[in-house]
Design a protein around this motif. Structure first.
Motif, PDB file in Angstrom:
ATOM      1  N   VAL A 145     -24.984  12.453   8.986  1.00 14.88           N
ATOM      2  CA  VAL A 145     -24.496  12.115  10.328  1.00 14.88           C
ATOM      3  C   VAL A 145     -25.634  11.624  11.211  1.00 14.88           C
ATOM      4  CG1 VAL A 145     -23.430  13.052  12.423  1.00 14.88           C
ATOM      5  CG2 VAL A 145     -22.568  13.736  10.173  1.00 14.88           C
ATOM      6  N   LEU A 146     -26.797  12.259  11.101  1.00 14.94           N
ATOM      7  CA  LEU A 146     -27.964  11.825  11.869  1.00 14.94           C
ATOM      8  C   LEU A 146     -28.355  10.400  11.501  1.00 14.94           C
ATOM      9  CD1 LEU A 146     -30.291  12.353  13.810  1.00 14.94           C
ATOM     10  CD2 LEU A 146     -31.503  13.504  11.945  1.00 14.94           C
ATOM     11  N   SER A 147     -28.344  10.088  10.204  1.00 22.88           N
ATOM     12  CA  SER A 147     -28.628   8.725   9.754  1.00 22.88           C
ATOM     13  C   SER A 147     -27.613   7.740  10.317  1.00 22.88           C
ATOM     14  CB  SER A 147     -28.616   8.658   8.223  1.00 22.88           C
ATOM     15  OG  SER A 147     -29.648   9.433   7.672  1.00 22.88           O
ATOM     16  N   ALA A 148     -26.358   8.144  10.337  1.00 24.42           N
ATOM     17  CA  ALA A 148     -25.303   7.285  10.882  1.00 24.42           C
ATOM     18  C   ALA A 148     -25.525   7.015  12.367  1.00 24.42           C
ATOM     19  CB  ALA A 148     -23.939   7.931  10.655  1.00 24.42           C
ATOM     20  N   MET A 149     -25.988   8.020  13.098  1.00 21.98           N
ATOM     21  CA  MET A 149     -26.255   7.837  14.530  1.00 21.98           C
ATOM     22  C   MET A 149     -27.400   6.851  14.760  1.00 21.98           C
ATOM     23  SD  MET A 149     -25.847  11.820  15.753  1.00 21.98           S
ATOM     24  CE  MET A 149     -26.300  11.470  17.458  1.00 21.98           C
ATOM     25  N   LEU A 151     -28.211   4.421  12.702  1.00 23.28           N
ATOM     26  CA  LEU A 151     -27.651   3.100  12.380  1.00 23.28           C
ATOM     27  C   LEU A 151     -26.759   2.586  13.503  1.00 23.28           C
ATOM     28  CD1 LEU A 151     -26.750   3.278   8.576  1.00 23.28           C
ATOM     29  CD2 LEU A 151     -28.664   2.105   9.674  1.00 23.28           C
ATOM     30  N   ALA A 152     -26.079   3.489  14.179  1.00 18.10           N
ATOM     31  CA  ALA A 152     -25.233   3.079  15.303  1.00 18.10           C
ATOM     32  C   ALA A 152     -26.064   2.423  16.393  1.00 18.10           C
ATOM     33  CB  ALA A 152     -24.480   4.289  15.861  1.00 18.10           C
ATOM     34  N   VAL A 153     -27.226   3.002  16.679  1.00 16.76           N
ATOM     35  CA  VAL A 153     -28.124   2.427  17.684  1.00 16.76           C
ATOM     36  C   VAL A 153     -28.609   1.045  17.235  1.00 16.76           C
ATOM     37  CG1 VAL A 153     -30.334   2.709  18.857  1.00 16.76           C
ATOM     38  CG2 VAL A 153     -28.835   4.682  18.534  1.00 16.76           C
ATOM     39  N   LEU A 154     -29.020   0.935  15.964  1.00 17.77           N
ATOM     40  CA  LEU A 154     -29.467  -0.355  15.443  1.00 17.77           C
ATOM     41  C   LEU A 154     -28.334  -1.380  15.435  1.00 17.77           C
ATOM     42  CD1 LEU A 154     -31.767   0.692  12.452  1.00 17.77           C
ATOM     43  CD2 LEU A 154     -32.469  -0.456  14.556  1.00 17.77           C
ATOM     44  N   PHE A 155     -27.131  -0.932  15.121  1.00 14.65           N
ATOM     45  CA  PHE A 155     -25.965  -1.825  15.110  1.00 14.65           C
ATOM     46  C   PHE A 155     -25.751  -2.433  16.497  1.00 14.65           C
ATOM     47  CE2 PHE A 155     -21.470  -2.880  15.384  1.00 14.65           C
ATOM     48  CZ  PHE A 155     -21.199  -3.470  14.158  1.00 14.65           C
ATOM     49  N   ASN A 156     -25.845  -1.605  17.534  1.00 13.62           N
ATOM     50  CA  ASN A 156     -25.623  -2.096  18.891  1.00 13.62           C
ATOM     51  C   ASN A 156     -26.798  -2.903  19.424  1.00 13.62           C
ATOM     52  OD1 ASN A 156     -23.059  -1.122  19.054  1.00 13.62           O
ATOM     53  ND2 ASN A 156     -23.564   0.668  20.293  1.00 13.62           N
ATOM     54  N   MET A 157     -27.932  -2.853  18.732  1.00  9.90           N
ATOM     55  CA  MET A 157     -29.036  -3.742  19.059  1.00  9.90           C
ATOM     56  C   MET A 157     -28.947  -5.057  18.296  1.00  9.90           C
ATOM     57  SD  MET A 157     -32.276  -1.111  19.143  1.00  9.90           S
ATOM     58  CE  MET A 157     -32.402   0.156  20.419  1.00  9.90           C
ATOM     59  N   ILE A 202     -19.461   5.195  15.299  1.00 12.89           N
ATOM     60  CA  ILE A 202     -20.214   5.738  16.433  1.00 12.89           C
ATOM     61  C   ILE A 202     -20.691   4.610  17.341  1.00 12.89           C
ATOM     62  CG2 ILE A 202     -22.316   6.972  17.095  1.00 12.89           C
ATOM     63  CD1 ILE A 202     -22.038   8.588  14.505  1.00 12.89           C
ATOM     64  N   ALA A 203     -21.095   3.489  16.748  1.00 15.39           N
ATOM     65  CA  ALA A 203     -21.561   2.342  17.535  1.00 15.39           C
ATOM     66  C   ALA A 203     -20.477   1.836  18.474  1.00 15.39           C
ATOM     67  CB  ALA A 203     -22.021   1.225  16.600  1.00 15.39           C
ATOM     68  N   PHE A 204     -19.258   1.740  17.967  1.00 17.14           N
ATOM     69  CA  PHE A 204     -18.158   1.264  18.809  1.00 17.14           C
ATOM     70  C   PHE A 204     -17.870   2.248  19.941  1.00 17.14           C
ATOM     71  CE2 PHE A 204     -17.465  -1.762  15.460  1.00 17.14           C
ATOM     72  CZ  PHE A 204     -16.815  -2.822  16.072  1.00 17.14           C
ATOM     73  N   ILE A 205     -17.982   3.536  19.655  1.00 21.26           N
ATOM     74  CA  ILE A 205     -17.780   4.539  20.697  1.00 21.26           C
ATOM     75  C   ILE A 205     -18.881   4.441  21.746  1.00 21.26           C
ATOM     76  CG2 ILE A 205     -17.735   7.023  21.186  1.00 21.26           C
ATOM     77  CD1 ILE A 205     -16.499   7.399  18.390  1.00 21.26           C
ATOM     78  N   LEU A 206     -20.133   4.306  21.277  1.00 19.66           N
ATOM     79  CA  LEU A 206     -21.252   4.151  22.209  1.00 19.66           C
ATOM     80  C   LEU A 206     -21.106   2.899  23.062  1.00 19.66           C
ATOM     81  CD1 LEU A 206     -24.352   5.142  20.014  1.00 19.66           C
ATOM     82  CD2 LEU A 206     -23.366   6.432  21.918  1.00 19.66           C
TER      83      LEU A 206
END
Length: 215
Positions: A145-149, A151-157, A202-206
């Motif tokens: 889950v931490l890894s996914a979080m 990746l979510a930040v990188l996805f939104n960048m 998570i990226a879409f939620i963020l």
């Protein structure tokens, strides 16, 4: 909390103190060189740079967050312990930010105070972020889950999107995201895909909560 983290990723065998010092000095030097290089590109006319720099818009790419987040992630993940990750990432950003803004003030002749404060603030919180990120390569579900979080930040960048559009910021950001997936990959393809799916969710939620992508 400590037991939870220890169950997420085990600390590797200790390395000699002198090697730790050498590694940290090398990371500091890398930060200084990259910070200076980034500001040099920022102040040079694009038509005076090699074609590949202009074509890929490397100057603007290094002026955004994605590249630096990936570098910090690499330093953190491959450090020997969570404490070493904190020290190494802080040293890297201290060198990078200091050299960047010293070059800006004394060579380029201007000092963008507001941007400098953002990067200084990021530098001071980077040890905490690095400490946490070190555990992302563990084998437990919290590590996934931490890894996914991350990746979510990188996805939104990497991507800019909304109700009626979805765009890639640049090919370099896409490469950065792919590298992030490769670094954080799990032991099986299935778990890697699960991590990626959770990260995108998570990226879409963020994006709904914090639409600013730090680009």
């Amino acid at each position: 909390m400590r037991n939870f983290l220890n169950n997420t990723r085990s600390t590797n065998n200790p390395i000699p103190f002198n090697k730790q010092i050498i590694d940290t000095v090398c990371i500091l030097f890398a930060g200084i060189v990259l910070g200076t290089f980034s500001k040099f590109l920022d102040t040079m006319p694009t038509n005076e740079l090699p074609f590949i720099f202009e074509f890929l818009d490397i100057g603007n790419f290094l002026g955004r967050f994605a590249a630096w987040v990936l570098i910090a992630l690499c330093i953190s993940i491959y450090s020997n312990s969570s404490v070493r990750a904190s020290i190494n990432v802080f040293v890297f950003f201290a060198g990078m930010v200091t050299s960047y803004y010293l070059y800006s003030k004394f060579v380029a002749g201007f000092f963008p105070k507001s941007y400098a404060l953002i990067w200084i603030g990021f530098t001071f919180i980077s040890p905490l972020l690095a400490f946490v990120c070190w555990y992302a390569k563990g084998n437990s579900k919290p590590a996934l889950v931490l890894s996914a979080m991350i990746l979510a930040v990188l996805f939104n960048m990497t991507f800019v999107y909304g109700n009626s559009y979805f765009e890639m910021r640049s090919i370099l950001e896409l490469i950065t995201f792919i590298c992030g997936v490769a670094i954080l990959r799990r032991k099986t393809i299935k778990n890697t895909l699960i991590m990626l799916a959770i990260g995108i969710g998570i990226a879409f939620i963020l994006n709904l909560i914090i639409p600013f992508h730090f680009g």
